[in-house]
Design a protein around this motif. Sequence first.
Motif, PDB file in Angstrom:
ATOM      1  N   LYS A   1       0.921  -1.233  -0.004  1.00 29.41           N
ATOM      2  CA  LYS A   1       0.029   0.072   0.042  1.00 29.41           C
ATOM      3  C   LYS A   1       0.928   1.244   0.204  1.00 29.41           C
ATOM      4  CE  LYS A   1      -3.502   2.346   2.491  1.00 29.41           C
ATOM      5  NZ  LYS A   1      -4.634   2.381   3.793  1.00 29.41           N
ATOM      6  N   GLU A   2       1.831   1.197   0.949  1.00 21.44           N
ATOM      7  CA  GLU A   2       2.766   2.401   0.991  1.00 21.44           C
ATOM      8  C   GLU A   2       3.499   2.509  -0.323  1.00 21.44           C
ATOM      9  OE1 GLU A   2       4.806   5.615   3.086  1.00 21.44           O
ATOM     10  OE2 GLU A   2       2.946   4.277   3.685  1.00 21.44           O
ATOM     11  N   ILE A   3       4.067   1.538  -0.869  1.00 18.15           N
ATOM     12  CA  ILE A   3       4.853   1.625  -2.154  1.00 18.15           C
ATOM     13  C   ILE A   3       4.072   2.076  -3.434  1.00 18.15           C
ATOM     14  CG2 ILE A   3       6.252   0.330  -3.932  1.00 18.15           C
ATOM     15  CD1 ILE A   3       7.180  -1.225  -1.208  1.00 18.15           C
ATOM     16  N   CYS A   4       3.138   1.505  -3.549  1.00 22.63           N
ATOM     17  CA  CYS A   4       1.934   1.945  -4.375  1.00 22.63           C
ATOM     18  C   CYS A   4       1.374   3.424  -4.569  1.00 22.63           C
ATOM     19  CB  CYS A   4       0.828   0.893  -4.717  1.00 22.63           C
ATOM     20  SG  CYS A   4       1.524  -0.690  -5.049  1.00 22.63           S
ATOM     21  N   GLN A   5       1.295   3.754  -3.356  1.00 25.40           N
ATOM     22  CA  GLN A   5       0.903   5.203  -3.039  1.00 25.40           C
ATOM     23  C   GLN A   5       2.136   6.205  -3.388  1.00 25.40           C
ATOM     24  OE1 GLN A   5      -0.525   5.291   0.776  1.00 25.40           O
ATOM     25  NE2 GLN A   5      -2.842   4.958   0.355  1.00 25.40           N
ATOM     26  N   ARG A   6       3.270   6.088  -2.748  1.00 25.87           N
ATOM     27  CA  ARG A   6       4.356   6.795  -3.011  1.00 25.87           C
ATOM     28  C   ARG A   6       5.352   6.583  -4.420  1.00 25.87           C
ATOM     29  NH1 ARG A   6       8.171   6.220   2.332  1.00 25.87           N
ATOM     30  NH2 ARG A   6       9.298   7.690   0.861  1.00 25.87           N
ATOM     31  N   PHE A   7       5.090   5.404  -5.059  1.00 30.07           N
ATOM     32  CA  PHE A   7       6.090   5.293  -6.062  1.00 30.07           C
ATOM     33  C   PHE A   7       5.046   4.301  -7.286  1.00 30.07           C
ATOM     34  CE2 PHE A   7       8.674   4.514  -2.338  1.00 30.07           C
ATOM     35  CZ  PHE A   7       9.409   5.685  -2.271  1.00 30.07           C
ATOM     36  N   PRO A   8       4.082   4.987  -7.750  1.00 34.91           N
ATOM     37  CA  PRO A   8       3.154   4.294  -8.411  1.00 34.91           C
ATOM     38  C   PRO A   8       3.732   3.901  -9.963  1.00 34.91           C
ATOM     39  CG  PRO A   8       2.964   6.739  -8.851  1.00 34.91           C
ATOM     40  CD  PRO A   8       3.850   6.516  -7.617  1.00 34.91           C
ATOM     41  N   GLN A   9       4.949   4.230 -10.309  1.00 32.02           N
ATOM     42  CA  GLN A   9       5.675   3.601 -11.222  1.00 32.02           C
ATOM     43  C   GLN A   9       6.241   2.242 -11.026  1.00 32.02           C
ATOM     44  OE1 GLN A   9       6.990   6.027  -9.103  1.00 32.02           O
ATOM     45  NE2 GLN A   9       9.132   5.825  -9.160  1.00 32.02           N
ATOM     46  N   ILE A  10       6.427   1.982  -9.581  1.00 29.18           N
ATOM     47  CA  ILE A  10       6.624   0.627  -9.453  1.00 29.18           C
ATOM     48  C   ILE A  10       5.951  -0.532  -9.278  1.00 29.18           C
ATOM     49  CG2 ILE A  10       7.932  -0.830  -7.513  1.00 29.18           C
ATOM     50  CD1 ILE A  10       9.533   1.985  -6.766  1.00 29.18           C
ATOM     51  N   LYS A  11       6.063  -1.679  -9.929  1.00 27.18           N
ATOM     52  CA  LYS A  11       4.827  -2.719 -10.022  1.00 27.18           C
ATOM     53  C   LYS A  11       5.136  -3.773  -8.831  1.00 27.18           C
ATOM     54  CE  LYS A  11       3.283  -0.961 -13.673  1.00 27.18           C
ATOM     55  NZ  LYS A  11       2.045  -0.271 -14.045  1.00 27.18           N
ATOM     56  N   VAL A  12       4.365  -4.147  -8.068  1.00 29.77           N
ATOM     57  CA  VAL A  12       4.417  -4.863  -7.189  1.00 29.77           C
ATOM     58  C   VAL A  12       3.737  -6.185  -7.380  1.00 29.77           C
ATOM     59  CG1 VAL A  12       4.081  -5.538  -4.640  1.00 29.77           C
ATOM     60  CG2 VAL A  12       4.377  -3.234  -5.297  1.00 29.77           C
ATOM     61  N   LEU A  13       4.391  -7.453  -7.095  1.00 32.11           N
ATOM     62  CA  LEU A  13       4.135  -8.768  -7.608  1.00 32.11           C
ATOM     63  C   LEU A  13       4.108  -9.657  -6.300  1.00 32.11           C
ATOM     64  CD1 LEU A  13       2.907 -10.963  -9.458  1.00 32.11           C
ATOM     65  CD2 LEU A  13       5.301 -11.208  -9.922  1.00 32.11           C
ATOM     66  N   ILE A  14       3.036  -9.773  -5.549  1.00 30.84           N
ATOM     67  CA  ILE A  14       3.116 -10.461  -4.495  1.00 30.84           C
ATOM     68  C   ILE A  14       3.366 -11.851  -4.585  1.00 30.84           C
ATOM     69  CG2 ILE A  14       1.674 -11.462  -2.362  1.00 30.84           C
ATOM     70  CD1 ILE A  14       2.071  -8.419  -2.450  1.00 30.84           C
ATOM     71  N   LEU A  15       4.300 -12.625  -3.866  1.00 30.44           N
ATOM     72  CA  LEU A  15       4.716 -13.978  -4.207  1.00 30.44           C
ATOM     73  C   LEU A  15       4.791 -14.430  -2.736  1.00 30.44           C
ATOM     74  CD1 LEU A  15       5.851 -16.152  -6.218  1.00 30.44           C
ATOM     75  CD2 LEU A  15       8.218 -15.306  -5.645  1.00 30.44           C
ATOM     76  N   THR A  16       3.820 -15.565  -2.583  1.00 30.80           N
ATOM     77  CA  THR A  16       3.672 -15.851  -1.215  1.00 30.80           C
ATOM     78  C   THR A  16       3.458 -17.272  -1.056  1.00 30.80           C
ATOM     79  OG1 THR A  16       3.025 -15.536   1.003  1.00 30.80           O
ATOM     80  CG2 THR A  16       1.539 -15.103  -0.876  1.00 30.80           C
TER      81      THR A  16
END
Length: 215
Positions: free
Chosen positions: A68-83
């Motif tokens: 949530k924090e990363i997507c709000q602050r750095f919208p150009q970065i894609k987050v792929l959950i791997l769990t």
Amino acid sequence: MVIRILLVDDEKLIRRGLKALLTLETTLDIVGEANDGKTAIYQAETLQPDVILMDVRMPEMNGVIATKEICQRFPQIKVLILTTFDTDEYVTQALRHGAAGYLLKDTPSEELAQAIQAVHKGYTQLGPGIGQKVSQQLIISTAKPPPELEQLTPREKEILQLIAKGSNNREIAQELYISEKTVKNHVTNILNRLNVRDRTQAAILANGGGCGVSG
């Protein structure tokens, strides 16, 4: 084009294994590692990776909050959950907070590399069965279709329905017998009308609002 990747997992052995597998791909470059959510946010700001592979359960700060924090602050970065966890709550929260996809750690390395490349291009990636979990969870939690969906034209609803199924622009173009450029224009309009940032959030809204039924 080389994709810069940040690995986020509290288990060093997992990070080492992922790094060994992904560095075999010439288009992928591991630029950093983090063992918790707080460090991930710091590394995201410092290293500016293209894609972050994010674990969910970690000390200090979990992956959902970090996403949530990363997507709000750095919208150009894609987050792929791997769990290892496909718990409904984790899946829906991560995607609502801006994650571009959700895969399990038993995903074959070749498929993982393809998923990284896909999310970097703006596509949504959900592991087998996870899309269904998202749909069921959001249908349960949503009493009626969001009013934003009613602003869409019939054609836009068709395209949104296909987006929610995971289709890319080329597949949508083939399905509806229109050009990819036309699809791209429609997708831009859909994101603007729904006031969402990307295809992932549009798909969540579509599933939650039963777009496939009402469209």
